[in-house]
Motif scaffolding. Sequence first.
Motif, PDB file in Angstrom:
ATOM      1  N   ASN A  43       0.773  -1.208   0.031  1.00 19.13           N
ATOM      2  CA  ASN A  43      -0.012  -0.022   0.040  1.00 19.13           C
ATOM      3  C   ASN A  43       0.710   1.164  -0.119  1.00 19.13           C
ATOM      4  OD1 ASN A  43      -1.359  -2.257   1.515  1.00 19.13           O
ATOM      5  ND2 ASN A  43      -3.212  -1.331   0.864  1.00 19.13           N
ATOM      6  N   GLU A  74       0.949   4.148  -2.841  1.00 16.90           N
ATOM      7  CA  GLU A  74       0.928   5.506  -2.636  1.00 16.90           C
ATOM      8  C   GLU A  74       2.054   6.292  -3.060  1.00 16.90           C
ATOM      9  OE1 GLU A  74      -0.931   8.082   1.123  1.00 16.90           O
ATOM     10  OE2 GLU A  74      -0.469   6.056   1.436  1.00 16.90           O
ATOM     11  N   LYS A 128      -5.056  10.941  -6.440  1.00 17.73           N
ATOM     12  CA  LYS A 128      -5.519   9.535  -6.606  1.00 17.73           C
ATOM     13  C   LYS A 128      -6.551   9.123  -7.651  1.00 17.73           C
ATOM     14  CE  LYS A 128      -4.650   9.356  -1.621  1.00 17.73           C
ATOM     15  NZ  LYS A 128      -5.162   9.294  -0.226  1.00 17.73           N
ATOM     16  N   THR A 139     -13.347   5.753  -5.906  1.00 18.58           N
ATOM     17  CA  THR A 139     -13.995   5.574  -4.647  1.00 18.58           C
ATOM     18  C   THR A 139     -13.422   4.035  -4.114  1.00 18.58           C
ATOM     19  OG1 THR A 139     -15.792   4.559  -5.733  1.00 18.58           O
ATOM     20  CG2 THR A 139     -16.205   6.660  -4.867  1.00 18.58           C
ATOM     21  N   SER A 152      -9.767   4.270  -2.195  1.00 24.50           N
ATOM     22  CA  SER A 152      -9.816   4.624  -0.424  1.00 24.50           C
ATOM     23  C   SER A 152      -9.610   3.566   0.143  1.00 24.50           C
ATOM     24  CB  SER A 152     -11.004   5.187  -0.124  1.00 24.50           C
ATOM     25  OG  SER A 152     -12.168   4.706  -0.177  1.00 24.50           O
ATOM     26  N   ASN A 153      -9.974   2.009  -0.212  1.00 20.92           N
ATOM     27  CA  ASN A 153      -9.961   0.867   0.527  1.00 20.92           C
ATOM     28  C   ASN A 153      -8.265   0.685   0.512  1.00 20.92           C
ATOM     29  OD1 ASN A 153     -12.550   0.683   1.053  1.00 20.92           O
ATOM     30  ND2 ASN A 153     -12.790  -0.519  -0.893  1.00 20.92           N
ATOM     31  N   TYR A 154      -7.455   0.970  -0.267  1.00 22.49           N
ATOM     32  CA  TYR A 154      -6.132   0.689  -0.433  1.00 22.49           C
ATOM     33  C   TYR A 154      -5.391   1.990   0.045  1.00 22.49           C
ATOM     34  CZ  TYR A 154      -8.420  -2.638  -3.418  1.00 22.49           C
ATOM     35  OH  TYR A 154      -9.060  -3.821  -3.877  1.00 22.49           O
ATOM     36  N   GLY A 205      -6.424   4.581   2.205  1.00 19.52           N
ATOM     37  CA  GLY A 205      -6.873   5.209   3.079  1.00 19.52           C
ATOM     38  C   GLY A 205      -6.031   5.116   4.344  1.00 19.52           C
ATOM     39  N   THR A 206      -6.054   6.042   5.415  1.00 18.72           N
ATOM     40  CA  THR A 206      -5.541   6.148   6.408  1.00 18.72           C
ATOM     41  C   THR A 206      -5.800   5.267   7.716  1.00 18.72           C
ATOM     42  OG1 THR A 206      -6.690   8.180   7.234  1.00 18.72           O
ATOM     43  CG2 THR A 206      -4.787   8.445   5.960  1.00 18.72           C
ATOM     44  N   ARG A 251      -6.336  -0.460   5.645  1.00 16.64           N
ATOM     45  CA  ARG A 251      -5.675  -0.669   4.247  1.00 16.64           C
ATOM     46  C   ARG A 251      -5.926  -1.955   3.845  1.00 16.64           C
ATOM     47  NH1 ARG A 251      -0.484   2.597   4.129  1.00 16.64           N
ATOM     48  NH2 ARG A 251      -0.894   3.895   2.421  1.00 16.64           N
TER      49      ARG A 251
END
Length: 136
Positions: free
Chosen positions: A5, A9, A20, A32, A35-37, A39-40, A43
């Motif tokens: 991940n 990024e 993104k 959308t 964000s699953n990968y 996100g903060t 992940r």
Amino acid sequence: METINDRMEMLVNQRFGGNKAAFAKTIGLPPTGLSNYLGTKRRSKPSVDMVTKIVLALDVDARWLLTGEETPQQENVNTNMHGNVKDSNVAIGSNNSVGNVSVGTDAVLEERVRYLEALLAEKERLIKVYEKMVEK
């Protein structure tokens, strides 16, 4: 420890200036879903299909993406961390040709998928080994 991940990024930041949505569009993923990968909070690990899309769409070295390590040099063909061929004896262009010999896109894709599957299997094996070491 750097994860897949984190490397995803890094690609977003280095190649898309942190955009993104542009990264997602390039690899064929709805923005959308990214964000699953990236996100903060939580992940998720990307699927083999997603890793394949990233490798193919961005011309990234699969081993680097999965493990953070560069693919070792093999048979006089040197690649950098993004999978680009650097050796002058063999030139693979974006039109899927080696020298003047055309390479079928399906064959190239199948080979890359097999390579990714082998890397994922090795990663899973190593995780199990490390888990057993920690349990002791």
